[in-house]
Design a protein around this motif. Structure first.
Motif, PDB file in Angstrom:
ATOM      1  N   VAL A   1      45.656  45.947  42.556  1.00 16.98           N
ATOM      2  CA  VAL A   1      45.911  46.805  41.403  1.00 16.98           C
ATOM      3  C   VAL A   1      45.968  48.281  41.810  1.00 16.98           C
ATOM      4  CG1 VAL A   1      44.963  45.236  39.665  1.00 16.98           C
ATOM      5  CG2 VAL A   1      43.435  46.802  40.874  1.00 16.98           C
ATOM      6  N   ARG A   2      45.456  48.586  42.978  1.00 19.91           N
ATOM      7  CA  ARG A   2      45.425  49.994  43.406  1.00 19.91           C
ATOM      8  C   ARG A   2      46.676  50.394  44.172  1.00 19.91           C
ATOM      9  NH1 ARG A   2      40.104  53.145  43.453  1.00 19.91           N
ATOM     10  NH2 ARG A   2      38.754  51.791  42.266  1.00 19.91           N
ATOM     11  N   CYS A   3      47.007  49.586  45.198  1.00 17.16           N
ATOM     12  CA  CYS A   3      48.138  49.981  46.040  1.00 17.16           C
ATOM     13  C   CYS A   3      49.336  49.064  45.854  1.00 17.16           C
ATOM     14  CB  CYS A   3      47.718  50.035  47.514  1.00 17.16           C
ATOM     15  SG  CYS A   3      47.197  48.466  48.198  1.00 17.16           S
ATOM     16  N   GLY A   4      49.202  47.990  45.066  1.00 15.01           N
ATOM     17  CA  GLY A   4      50.349  47.154  44.732  1.00 15.01           C
ATOM     18  C   GLY A   4      50.767  46.189  45.815  1.00 15.01           C
ATOM     19  N   VAL A   5      49.983  46.049  46.863  1.00 14.50           N
ATOM     20  CA  VAL A   5      50.349  45.148  47.951  1.00 14.50           C
ATOM     21  C   VAL A   5      49.994  43.716  47.558  1.00 14.50           C
ATOM     22  CG1 VAL A   5      48.172  45.211  49.252  1.00 14.50           C
ATOM     23  CG2 VAL A   5      50.333  44.938  50.452  1.00 14.50           C
ATOM     24  N   PHE A   6      50.840  42.759  47.977  1.00 18.76           N
ATOM     25  CA  PHE A   6      50.553  41.354  47.730  1.00 18.76           C
ATOM     26  C   PHE A   6      49.724  40.802  48.882  1.00 18.76           C
ATOM     27  CE2 PHE A   6      54.051  41.919  44.858  1.00 18.76           C
ATOM     28  CZ  PHE A   6      53.685  41.133  43.785  1.00 18.76           C
ATOM     29  N   LEU A   7      48.716  40.008  48.557  1.00 18.45           N
ATOM     30  CA  LEU A   7      47.873  39.417  49.587  1.00 18.45           C
ATOM     31  C   LEU A   7      47.337  38.084  49.090  1.00 18.45           C
ATOM     32  CD1 LEU A   7      44.397  41.137  49.645  1.00 18.45           C
ATOM     33  CD2 LEU A   7      46.095  41.663  47.925  1.00 18.45           C
ATOM     34  N   PRO A   8      46.924  37.201  50.027  1.00 16.16           N
ATOM     35  CA  PRO A   8      46.346  35.922  49.595  1.00 16.16           C
ATOM     36  C   PRO A   8      45.097  36.151  48.754  1.00 16.16           C
ATOM     37  CG  PRO A   8      46.809  35.908  51.946  1.00 16.16           C
ATOM     38  CD  PRO A   8      47.039  37.312  51.480  1.00 16.16           C
TER      39      PRO A   8
ATOM     40  N   GLY B   1      39.430  45.284  36.795  1.00 20.98           N
ATOM     41  CA  GLY B   1      40.816  45.586  36.448  1.00 20.98           C
ATOM     42  C   GLY B   1      41.808  44.633  37.071  1.00 20.98           C
ATOM     43  N   GLY B   2      41.368  43.768  37.962  1.00 24.17           N
ATOM     44  CA  GLY B   2      42.276  42.864  38.663  1.00 24.17           C
ATOM     45  C   GLY B   2      41.844  42.728  40.107  1.00 24.17           C
ATOM     46  N   TYR B   3      42.754  42.248  40.952  1.00 24.76           N
ATOM     47  CA  TYR B   3      42.409  42.046  42.357  1.00 24.76           C
ATOM     48  C   TYR B   3      42.650  43.307  43.162  1.00 24.76           C
ATOM     49  CZ  TYR B   3      41.853  37.090  41.590  1.00 24.76           C
ATOM     50  OH  TYR B   3      41.415  35.878  41.153  1.00 24.76           O
ATOM     51  N   ARG B   4      41.842  43.459  44.198  1.00 21.52           N
ATOM     52  CA  ARG B   4      42.034  44.566  45.116  1.00 21.52           C
ATOM     53  C   ARG B   4      42.138  44.038  46.521  1.00 21.52           C
ATOM     54  NH1 ARG B   4      37.723  49.088  44.869  1.00 21.52           N
ATOM     55  NH2 ARG B   4      38.716  49.452  46.858  1.00 21.52           N
ATOM     56  N   CYS B   5      42.900  44.713  47.364  1.00 17.50           N
ATOM     57  CA  CYS B   5      43.024  44.294  48.752  1.00 17.50           C
ATOM     58  C   CYS B   5      41.803  44.753  49.536  1.00 17.50           C
ATOM     59  CB  CYS B   5      44.309  44.855  49.370  1.00 17.50           C
ATOM     60  SG  CYS B   5      44.300  46.634  49.592  1.00 17.50           S
ATOM     61  N   GLY B   6      41.647  44.223  50.747  1.00 17.60           N
ATOM     62  CA  GLY B   6      40.478  44.551  51.553  1.00 17.60           C
ATOM     63  C   GLY B   6      40.682  45.761  52.439  1.00 17.60           C
ATOM     64  N   ASP B   7      41.813  46.477  52.259  1.00 20.91           N
ATOM     65  CA  ASP B   7      42.074  47.631  53.113  1.00 20.91           C
ATOM     66  C   ASP B   7      40.999  48.688  52.950  1.00 20.91           C
ATOM     67  OD1 ASP B   7      44.268  46.467  54.096  1.00 20.91           O
ATOM     68  OD2 ASP B   7      45.730  47.818  53.174  1.00 20.91           O
ATOM     69  N   ALA B   8      40.572  49.243  54.069  1.00 20.36           N
ATOM     70  CA  ALA B   8      39.532  50.275  54.034  1.00 20.36           C
ATOM     71  C   ALA B   8      40.043  51.510  53.306  1.00 20.36           C
ATOM     72  CB  ALA B   8      39.094  50.634  55.445  1.00 20.36           C
ATOM     73  N   GLY B   9      41.338  51.815  53.503  1.00 23.47           N
ATOM     74  CA  GLY B   9      41.874  53.025  52.899  1.00 23.47           C
ATOM     75  C   GLY B   9      42.271  52.838  51.450  1.00 23.47           C
ATOM     76  N   CYS B  10      42.364  51.585  51.007  1.00 24.26           N
ATOM     77  CA  CYS B  10      42.822  51.338  49.649  1.00 24.26           C
ATOM     78  C   CYS B  10      41.763  51.783  48.654  1.00 24.26           C
ATOM     79  CB  CYS B  10      43.116  49.857  49.454  1.00 24.26           C
ATOM     80  SG  CYS B  10      43.542  49.436  47.765  1.00 24.26           S
ATOM     81  N   GLY B  11      42.183  52.574  47.677  1.00 25.02           N
ATOM     82  CA  GLY B  11      41.254  53.015  46.633  1.00 25.02           C
ATOM     83  C   GLY B  11      40.483  54.253  47.006  1.00 25.02           C
ATOM     84  N   GLN B  12      40.430  54.548  48.309  1.00 22.14           N
ATOM     85  CA  GLN B  12      39.705  55.741  48.726  1.00 22.14           C
ATOM     86  C   GLN B  12      40.643  56.919  48.885  1.00 22.14           C
ATOM     87  OE1 GLN B  12      37.758  54.455  52.278  1.00 22.14           O
ATOM     88  NE2 GLN B  12      36.306  53.149  51.212  1.00 22.14           N
TER      89      GLN B  12
END
Ligand SMILES: [Zn+2]
Length: 78
Positions: free
Chosen positions: A49-56, A65-76
Motif C-alpha cells: 500500500v505504500r510503494c505499490g510493488v507486487f509481492l507474494p 491499511g493493507g499489505y506492506r512489502c518487507g523493504d527496509a526503505g519502504c515507508g521510511q
C-alpha cells in the motif's frame, strides 16, 4: 563380464533415481516453505500500500491499511 554390465546398469539407474530424488526434494522443500508460511503453493500476490510493488503474500506484512512489502526503505522514505 556379465556382472560388470549389470553393475553399470545398476549405477545408471542409481544416478537417475538420485537425480529424481533431488527434484522431488526440491519440490517438497518449496511446498514445505509455502506451508510453513501459511500460504498455498500457488502464492497469491498482494500489493504494497505504500510503494505499490507486487509481492507474494508470504513476504508481505499485513497492516491496518493493507499489505506492506518487507523493504527496509519502504515507508521510511516518506
Ligand atoms: Zn513497499
Amino acid at each position: 563380464m556379465m556382472a560388470k554390465i549389470v553393475l553399470w546398469i545398476v549405477v545408471v539407474f542409481a544416478v537417475l533415481f538420485g537425480l529424481r530424488m533431488v527434484n522431488v526434494a526440491k519440490a517438497r522443500h518449496r511446498a514445505d516453505l509455502a506451508r510453513r508460511s501459511g500460504t498455498p503453493p500457488a502464492e497469491p500476490m498482494v500489493r504494497c500500500v505504500r510503494c505499490g510493488v507486487f509481492l507474494p503474500q508470504a513476504d508481505a506484512k499485513p497492516t491496518t491499511g493493507g499489505y506492506r512489502c518487507g523493504d527496509a526503505g519502504c515507508g521510511q522514505r516518506r
